[in-house]
Write an enzyme that holds these catalytic residues in place. Structure first.
Site, short mmCIF file in Angstrom:
data_model
loop_
_atom_site.label_atom_id
_atom_site.label_comp_id
_atom_site.label_asym_id
_atom_site.label_seq_id
_atom_site.Cartn_x
_atom_site.Cartn_y
_atom_site.Cartn_z
N MET A 1 5.99 -18.38 -8.72
CA MET A 1 6.24 -17.33 -7.74
C MET A 1 7.69 -17.44 -7.26
O MET A 1 8.37 -18.42 -7.48
CB MET A 1 5.28 -17.47 -6.55
CG MET A 1 3.84 -17.47 -6.95
SD MET A 1 3.32 -15.92 -7.69
CE MET A 1 2.85 -15.02 -6.24
N CYS A 2 8.09 -16.44 -6.56
CA CYS A 2 9.47 -16.36 -6.11
C CYS A 2 9.51 -16.33 -4.59
O CYS A 2 8.49 -16.34 -3.94
CB CYS A 2 10.12 -15.09 -6.66
SG CYS A 2 9.97 -15.00 -8.44
N GLN A 3 10.72 -16.30 -4.07
CA GLN A 3 10.85 -16.10 -2.63
C GLN A 3 11.84 -14.97 -2.36
O GLN A 3 12.78 -14.75 -3.14
CB GLN A 3 11.28 -17.39 -1.92
CG GLN A 3 10.15 -18.44 -1.93
CD GLN A 3 10.22 -19.41 -0.76
OE1 GLN A 3 10.97 -19.24 0.19
NE2 GLN A 3 9.40 -20.45 -0.84
#
Lengths: 282, 282
Positions: free
Chosen positions: A1-3
């Protein structure tokens, strides 16, 4: 996942303090080290910096940390690839022009079996579901407002209808901006804070760094910061509810709505929406 | 007027040597100091750096001079505003997506009474005639090839038909690239050179700097450099003939044609093409 990290302000403001903390998560305090990107609006124009190196190691990120670009709308993204290639065309934010304005978009999440019909006006350059969702959103906006740029309220009304449908396919936390305002939507995780007069002191979580905003601001300033996880440990950050959409303008909330997000059950899925191959989800 | 620098290569190559000489013209050896921009393709993705400061003073230009970004297609532009605002949305190169590829464009010249009909798919963000010409070119390409990306030859054939028509309105030296190749066209001034094995020594005109390319290349390398005025004083640069269009691919000429450019006489001008206000011409 990313931020994700977004900023929307009443006056042009630099994002250096927040970006310093945020970019630590690209390999030091977290492992989102598969590229980064940041886009700054200056009026209708947009500067975009992307790299497939991590925001800790990239010379471009280093440059951004030291160079105070003042902007009223900023979107940044650090990536942890779970599937798909680590290359430049898959780096967020993505940019397209519509109605004589640049639009930027970044996404945190993972869309499954998402295969919308596009008119071809906006086509993904890379192979992420994120850029596909962006092209679909703009395609829908362009089709519904053929006469030219609608109001922010009109755009908000379309987004609050479409975003939950895309979110049926998975996690869909995103930012969208045309330089006038910042649209934000969360199905799982986003936090926001508004800093305004009287400004106070803030201390980063990810880096031993603090700032007294009252020494670098005026009473005209007001800044909304929106991010996946709170950046400071002495301020109160508000969590988005699942399905919440917020439109920030001039550093404050202009519109806010809670949508209903329903995940598609496998048996209900339309086979025509199933993609045979799926690349980087976020 | 402005100056252009383009590079098209067989293998990813950095442009630092040429850009160092070229950017001197942004205030030191010449006065093209009203902003600069440079775009680098990496496969289908494109990195664009623009600034409304001069390429001599801009921290972004400083960064580019020191950071060797390797690319097979690069377009750079330094600006001397004769009319119009010095702001970011008027900075070349301009970027748009078409057929799932980024397209970049930069122009040197000054178009008068140029007011083409656009479908609205591509609209200028700023107020330059250059961006308007770019939107018109892409609009024409999109309309003629609705089924998807045509071949480079097909694009060349359309450009060689449209470019002389735009050039009826004034000086139209431009670069266009989709990351696969570099299309170049001159009505007044462009020069090109191809460097290939056996590589030799080159000395900049604008800066006391020289390089022995044989020490930094392999026999696989081949680089075409195209620019307004020659950058080195010990190599033989070829001048474009007025109306000449050249398509560079893999560091060499793929197509070359001489078009006929006729300037519109005032009395022949269609009043519907006359723009009431005119912003930055190049």
């Amino acid at each position: 996942m990313c931020q994700l990290l977004g900023m929307n302000c009443a006056t042009p403001t630099d994002i250096n303090f927040s970006f310093r903390g945020f970019s630590q998560r690209a390999g030091i305090t977290s492992d989102h080290s598969d590229g980064f990107g940041i886009a700054f609006f200056e009026d209708k124009a947009c500067r975009l910096f992307v790299d497939n190196q991590s925001a800790v190691e990239s010379p471009i990120a280093d440059f951004i940390r030291d160079y105070p670009i003042k902007s009223r709308n900023v979107i940044a993204h650090i990536r942890k690839a779970t599937q798909g290639k680590i290359n430049l065309e898959n780096s967020h934010p993505f940019v397209r022009e519509l109605w004589g304005r640049q639009w930027i978009f970044a996404h945190n999440g993972d869309l499954h079996q998402f295969n919308p019909t596009l008119t071809g006006r906006f086509q993904p350059v890379g192979d992420t579901d994120s850029e596909l969702a962006f092209c679909y959103l703009l395609d829908q906006l362009a089709q519904r407002f053929r006469q030219g740029h609608p109001t922010l309220q009109q755009i908000f009304d379309v987004l609050k209808e479409i975003a939950p449908k895309i979110a049926e396919h998975g996690t869909f936390n995103f930012f969208l901006s045309n330089g006038q305002a910042l649209f934000s939507y969360a199905t799982t995780k986003l936090h926001w804070i508004v800093r305004e007069y009287p400004f106070k002191h803030a201390r980063l979580i990810d880096l031993d760094m603090d700032i007294d905003f009252s020494t670098v601001t005026t009473s005209e300033d007001r800044v909304a910061v929106i991010t996946t996880e709170p950046l400071t440990n002495n301020e109160i950050w508000q969590a988005f509810a699942p399905g919440e959409m917020i439109l920030f303008k001039d550093g404050k909330i202009l519109q806010q709505v809670l949508t209903t997000v329903q995940r598609l059950e496998m048996e209900k899925k339309d086979p025509s929406l199933v993609r045979k191959t799926k690349a980087d989800p976020d």
